[in-house]
Motif scaffolding. Structure first.
Motif, short mmCIF file in Angstrom:
data_model
loop_
_atom_site.label_atom_id
_atom_site.label_comp_id
_atom_site.label_asym_id
_atom_site.label_seq_id
_atom_site.Cartn_x
_atom_site.Cartn_y
_atom_site.Cartn_z
N SER A 98 -20.56 8.53 0.98
CA SER A 98 -19.81 9.42 0.08
C SER A 98 -20.72 10.41 -0.64
CB SER A 98 -19.08 8.57 -0.96
OG SER A 98 -20.03 7.90 -1.78
N LEU B 153 -12.97 9.95 -1.48
CA LEU B 153 -14.14 9.98 -0.62
C LEU B 153 -13.82 9.81 0.87
CD1 LEU B 153 -14.11 6.81 -0.15
CD2 LEU B 153 -15.74 6.68 -1.99
N ARG C 110 -20.24 -2.47 4.77
CA ARG C 110 -21.25 -3.14 3.96
C ARG C 110 -22.15 -3.93 4.92
NH1 ARG C 110 -19.96 -0.07 0.69
NH2 ARG C 110 -19.27 -0.39 -1.48
N SER D 122 -17.03 3.58 -6.87
CA SER D 122 -17.11 3.41 -5.41
C SER D 122 -15.76 2.86 -4.97
CB SER D 122 -18.22 2.45 -5.01
OG SER D 122 -17.93 1.17 -5.49
N VAL D 123 -15.51 3.00 -3.67
CA VAL D 123 -14.26 2.41 -3.18
C VAL D 123 -14.45 0.91 -2.96
CG1 VAL D 123 -14.66 3.03 -0.74
CG2 VAL D 123 -12.35 2.66 -1.56
N GLY D 124 -15.65 0.53 -2.46
CA GLY D 124 -15.95 -0.89 -2.24
C GLY D 124 -16.23 -1.55 -3.59
N HIS E 199 -27.32 4.49 2.77
CA HIS E 199 -25.98 4.28 2.18
C HIS E 199 -25.49 5.57 1.51
CE1 HIS E 199 -23.11 1.11 0.27
NE2 HIS E 199 -22.49 2.25 0.53
C1 DGY Z 1 -18.20 3.17 -1.48
O1 DGY Z 1 -17.69 3.93 -2.31
O2 DGY Z 1 -17.92 1.97 -1.45
C2 DGY Z 1 -19.14 3.75 -0.51
O3 DGY Z 1 -19.80 2.78 0.21
C3 DGY Z 1 -20.16 4.62 -1.22
O4 DGY Z 1 -20.86 5.40 -0.29
#
Ligand code: DGY
Length: 322
Positions: free
Chosen positions: A288, A99, A237, A74-76, A285
């Protein structure tokens, strides 16, 4: 001897083959999260973990005696305790870039669905209520030519701004910790102080990562500043927003509606009042979540893992650990 990697998410065959060419793999293939106790029981013999939801904290790091790195799909990365990682000298990576466009598409879906009441009106048609001409009780609000305020201008924010400017001829302002003059010039967007952005935007998009500093950053006071005709969109988030304050703001008509891809508790509790509100669009959620992008993210996470296990600098090392 090959190093051992545990993957706690289902991954496509292509990614399995790629990883198995270099490491010994163990996979958790269920969509439910791997129970914490099982993770802690297994992890001591592994050198790497590929995950997206597991909490990587002091307890995990003390148990994971052989761990060299954690690759987040994930990016987060609010599931990672950065200070604990630094202290134990464990590397961590994430999956930015791949993403950005996909999440920006979803955000525009949320903006349109919320302003034009798409889920609510679909329900109206499905329930067989469409037996007269459309009157103002079914009207929505324009998106084009309105003002979009983006809080947190990262790569995804930029992709949303581009869509807003070119596709919908919106006025776009942003608030960010640091100004991005190149983006301002390129996309014709304006930097604005937070309070002014809150007070004047028709759509407010929250894109700030969750950290100790941003927890409940959008609180009762912030909602009170918004226009009563404002739509609030959160695809960052859940816990960046004080959810109780948002529920109050919606109930007291301090804002017109909300489009939410994220919640303070995920999966969201079945009795969360937000699920009962016609002016709130809720998604599980899925920013992506397209087949193509999720595969790319998993491949990227696998590549990061192999790089770090070889002692190379991974392509997407988390910035605080660089
Ligand atoms: C992330 O990659 O952090 C996104 O929230 C996933 O959907």
């Amino acid at each position: 001897m090959k190093k051992k990697v545990l993957v706690t998410e289902p991954i496509p065959q292509k990614v399995i083959d790629y990883l198995e060419s270099e490491v010994e793999l163990e996979r958790w293939d269920k969509s439910e999260k791997m129970p914490r106790e099982l993770l802690l029981q297994k992890i001591p013999s592994f050198h790497g973990l590929i995950t997206s939801k597991d909490k990587i904290d002091q307890e995990f790091l003390q148990t994971a005696k052989n761990i060299e790195g954690v690759s987040n799909i994930s990016v987060g990365y609010d599931n990672l305790d950065i200070e604990a990682l630094k202290a134990s000298k464990v590397i961590a990576t994430h999956t930015p870039y791949v993403l950005d466009e996909t999440v920006a598409d979803l955000i525009f879906g949320l903006i349109l669905a919320t302003a034009r009441r798409i889920p609510e009106l679909q329900q109206y048609v499905r329930e067989g209520n469409w037996n007269r001409s459309v009157d103002q009780s079914l009207f929505g609000y324009n998106v084009h030519h309105k003002k979009l305020g983006i809080i947190g201008m990262g790569r995804i924010g930029e992709k949303v701004a581009r869509r807003a400017k070119l596709g919908f001829e919106m006025e776009v302002s942003y608030y960010n910790r640091s100004r991005k003059e190149d983006v301002e010039k390129e996309l014709d967007v304006k930097y604005e102080e937070m309070n002014s952005l809150l007070q004047t935007s028709d759509f407010i998009l929250l894109m700030t990562p969750l950290t100790k500093q941003t927890h409940h950053m959008i609180n009762a006071e912030a909602f009170k500043m918004m226009k009563p005709t404002c739509f609030f969109i959160n695809a960052a988030r859940g816990a960046v927003v004080d959810e109780e304050a948002m529920i109050n703001a919606l109930e007291n008509k301090e804002i017109l509606g909300a489009g939410l891809d994220v919640f303070e508790q995920e999966p969201v509790a079945k009795d969360n009042p937000l699920l009962e509100m016609d002016n709130v669009v809720t998604l599980p959620h899925v920013g992506s979540a397209t087949a193509e992008t999720r595969e790319e993210m998993k491949l990227f996470a696998a590549k990061n893992m192999l790089q770090l296990l070889k002692g190379e600098k991974p392509d997407a090392l988390i910035k605080e650990l660089q």
